[in-house]
Design an enzyme around this catalytic site. Structure first.
Site, PDB file in Angstrom:
ATOM      1  N   MET A 122      74.387 -60.276 -22.839  1.00  0.00           N
ATOM      2  CA  MET A 122      73.779 -61.509 -22.326  1.00  0.00           C
ATOM      3  C   MET A 122      73.259 -62.356 -23.485  1.00  0.00           C
ATOM      4  SD  MET A 122      71.829 -60.642 -18.773  1.00  0.00           S
ATOM      5  CE  MET A 122      71.157 -62.293 -18.610  1.00  0.00           C
ATOM      6  N   LYS A 161      78.920 -66.334 -24.207  1.00  0.00           N
ATOM      7  CA  LYS A 161      80.192 -66.209 -23.488  1.00  0.00           C
ATOM      8  C   LYS A 161      80.466 -67.455 -22.645  1.00  0.00           C
ATOM      9  CE  LYS A 161      78.939 -62.467 -21.293  1.00  0.00           C
ATOM     10  NZ  LYS A 161      77.562 -62.416 -21.840  1.00  0.00           N
ATOM     11  N   GLU A 199      81.354 -64.624 -15.568  1.00  0.00           N
ATOM     12  CA  GLU A 199      80.684 -63.453 -14.974  1.00  0.00           C
ATOM     13  C   GLU A 199      81.704 -62.528 -14.297  1.00  0.00           C
ATOM     14  OE1 GLU A 199      77.695 -62.923 -15.717  1.00  0.00           O
ATOM     15  OE2 GLU A 199      76.537 -64.776 -15.777  1.00  0.00           O
ATOM     16  N   ALA A 200      82.818 -62.323 -14.970  1.00  0.00           N
ATOM     17  CA  ALA A 200      83.955 -61.620 -14.358  1.00  0.00           C
ATOM     18  C   ALA A 200      83.609 -60.192 -13.950  1.00  0.00           C
ATOM     19  CB  ALA A 200      85.137 -61.618 -15.317  1.00  0.00           C
ATOM     20  N   GLN A 201      82.599 -59.590 -14.605  1.00  0.00           N
ATOM     21  CA  GLN A 201      82.265 -58.197 -14.279  1.00  0.00           C
ATOM     22  C   GLN A 201      81.848 -58.031 -12.819  1.00  0.00           C
ATOM     23  OE1 GLN A 201      80.374 -60.086 -16.291  1.00  0.00           O
ATOM     24  NE2 GLN A 201      78.355 -60.130 -15.368  1.00  0.00           N
ATOM     25  N   CYS A 227      69.157 -60.556 -31.887  1.00  0.00           N
ATOM     26  CA  CYS A 227      68.176 -59.580 -31.412  1.00  0.00           C
ATOM     27  C   CYS A 227      66.783 -60.212 -31.421  1.00  0.00           C
ATOM     28  CB  CYS A 227      68.198 -58.330 -32.293  1.00  0.00           C
ATOM     29  SG  CYS A 227      66.939 -57.121 -31.835  1.00  0.00           S
ATOM     30  N   CYS A 231      64.422 -58.305 -34.123  1.00  0.00           N
ATOM     31  CA  CYS A 231      64.589 -58.326 -35.577  1.00  0.00           C
ATOM     32  C   CYS A 231      65.410 -59.490 -36.110  1.00  0.00           C
ATOM     33  CB  CYS A 231      65.210 -57.010 -36.059  1.00  0.00           C
ATOM     34  SG  CYS A 231      66.931 -56.813 -35.546  1.00  0.00           S
ATOM     35  N   CYS A 254      69.712 -55.583 -30.664  1.00  0.00           N
ATOM     36  CA  CYS A 254      70.714 -54.918 -31.498  1.00  0.00           C
ATOM     37  C   CYS A 254      70.756 -53.428 -31.138  1.00  0.00           C
ATOM     38  CB  CYS A 254      70.386 -55.107 -32.976  1.00  0.00           C
ATOM     39  SG  CYS A 254      68.893 -54.232 -33.467  1.00  0.00           S
TER      40      CYS A 254
HETATM   41  P1  ADP Z   1      76.108 -65.636 -22.071  1.00  0.00           P
HETATM   42  O1  ADP Z   1      77.116 -66.304 -21.190  1.00  0.00           O
HETATM   43  O2  ADP Z   1      76.757 -64.712 -23.084  1.00  0.00           O
HETATM   44  O3  ADP Z   1      74.972 -64.971 -21.334  1.00  0.00           O
HETATM   45  P2  ADP Z   1      75.334 -68.329 -22.677  1.00  0.00           P
HETATM   46  O4  ADP Z   1      76.560 -69.032 -23.175  1.00  0.00           O
HETATM   47  O5  ADP Z   1      74.941 -68.542 -21.251  1.00  0.00           O
HETATM   48  O6  ADP Z   1      75.442 -66.772 -23.001  1.00  0.00           O
HETATM   49  O7  ADP Z   1      74.058 -68.753 -23.552  1.00  0.00           O
HETATM   50  C1  ADP Z   1      74.063 -68.772 -24.961  1.00  0.00           C
HETATM   51  C2  ADP Z   1      72.830 -69.545 -25.385  1.00  0.00           C
HETATM   52  O8  ADP Z   1      71.665 -68.794 -25.037  1.00  0.00           O
HETATM   53  C3  ADP Z   1      72.669 -69.766 -26.867  1.00  0.00           C
HETATM   54  O9  ADP Z   1      73.418 -70.876 -27.353  1.00  0.00           O
HETATM   55  C4  ADP Z   1      71.170 -70.047 -26.978  1.00  0.00           C
HETATM   56  O10 ADP Z   1      70.893 -71.398 -26.680  1.00  0.00           O
HETATM   57  C5  ADP Z   1      70.581 -69.224 -25.822  1.00  0.00           C
HETATM   58  N1  ADP Z   1      69.844 -68.017 -26.228  1.00  0.00           N
HETATM   59  C6  ADP Z   1      68.709 -67.565 -25.662  1.00  0.00           C
HETATM   60  N2  ADP Z   1      68.320 -66.385 -26.207  1.00  0.00           N
HETATM   61  C7  ADP Z   1      69.225 -66.067 -27.148  1.00  0.00           C
HETATM   62  C8  ADP Z   1      69.398 -64.954 -28.061  1.00  0.00           C
HETATM   63  N3  ADP Z   1      68.528 -63.928 -28.096  1.00  0.00           N
HETATM   64  N4  ADP Z   1      70.462 -64.958 -28.882  1.00  0.00           N
HETATM   65  C9  ADP Z   1      71.326 -65.989 -28.865  1.00  0.00           C
HETATM   66  N5  ADP Z   1      71.235 -67.058 -28.021  1.00  0.00           N
HETATM   67  C10 ADP Z   1      70.202 -67.105 -27.173  1.00  0.00           C
END
Ligand code: ADP
Length: 188
Positions: free
Chosen positions: A19, A23, A90-92, A146, A149, A178
């Site tokens: 997450m 993606k 959210e294909a899972q 992460c 860190c 991480c």
């Molecule tokens: P996913 O679909 O993988 O859940 P999203 O594309 O919806 O990810 O969201 C990515 C965005 O989330 C990043 O561009 C950033 O703005 C935000 N974000 C919030 N927390 C974090 C984090 N810990 N690491 C990276 N991005 C984060």
């Protein structure tokens, strides 16, 4: 990938990661470019994911594209008749029945782009994403940051003690961690 046209033969692109790894952003970026190219695009998400509006795929950074929310992935086959590019977020949450559907779409000459979690909150492979990775022509693994860190994060930390695999939530329920800082919450 974009330089090829799906009419020359279809393929599957998989975008996987934890997450907040970007993606949905990456999926939206690819789909926007297909729209700019005036290709017929169909965007699907599972209806189970009600984090945001029913009819959009939305990234955590608030980028969005109109989509169709479905519970049965077999419905994609009918909806996709005229589509050249099909994006699935959210294909899972579609489970294993998604696999033959996207195989058929790619066999029929379509470009299929799927985004999904590769692992659940216990770091177990999250079906059907591992199986899709095996079938996909192109794979992208995205990493988050992460929160403990600041290093690259590949894992989804659940912040509550619920033990069911599917627990919909965003900030406050999940965060990116991480390998070193991820823990599996103990059931209570
Ligand atoms: P996913 O679909 O993988 O859940 P999203 O594309 O919806 O990810 O969201 C990515 C965005 O989330 C990043 O561009 C950033 O703005 C935000 N974000 C919030 N927390 C974090 C984090 N810990 N690491 C990276 N991005 C984060």
């Amino acid at each position: 990938m974009e330089s090829m046209h799906p009419s020359e033969g279809g393929w599957i692109e998989a975008i996987c990661g934890c997450m907040y790894s970007g993606k949905s952003e990456e999926l939206i970026r690819r789909l926007r470019r297909a729209l700019i190219a005036h290709q017929e695009v169909l965007i699907i998400k599972p209806a189970i994911d009600d984090r945001y509006e029913e009819s959009f795929i939305v990234s955590h950074s608030e980028q969005r594209l109109k989509s169709v929310a479905l519970t049965d992935p077999n419905d994609i086959l009918d909806l996709a008749k005229d589509a050249v590019v099909i994006g699935i977020d959210e294909a899972q949450f579609f489970g294993m029945p998604l696999l033959p559907v996207i195989e058929k779409l790619a066999d029929d000459g379509k470009r299929v782009i799927i985004a999904g979690l590769d692992m659940d909150f216990k770091n177990d492979p999250f079906e059907p994403i591992p199986q899709i990775l095996a079938k996909a022509e192109y794979i992208t693994k995205t990493l988050a940051i992460c929160v403990q860190c600041g290093r690259p994060a590949s894992r989804t930390q659940r912040l509550t003690h619920s033990s069911e695999r599917v627990l919909i939530g965003g900030q406050g329920v999940y965060e990116a961690r991480c390998r070193k800082h991820h823990t599996i919450p103990q059931e209570q």
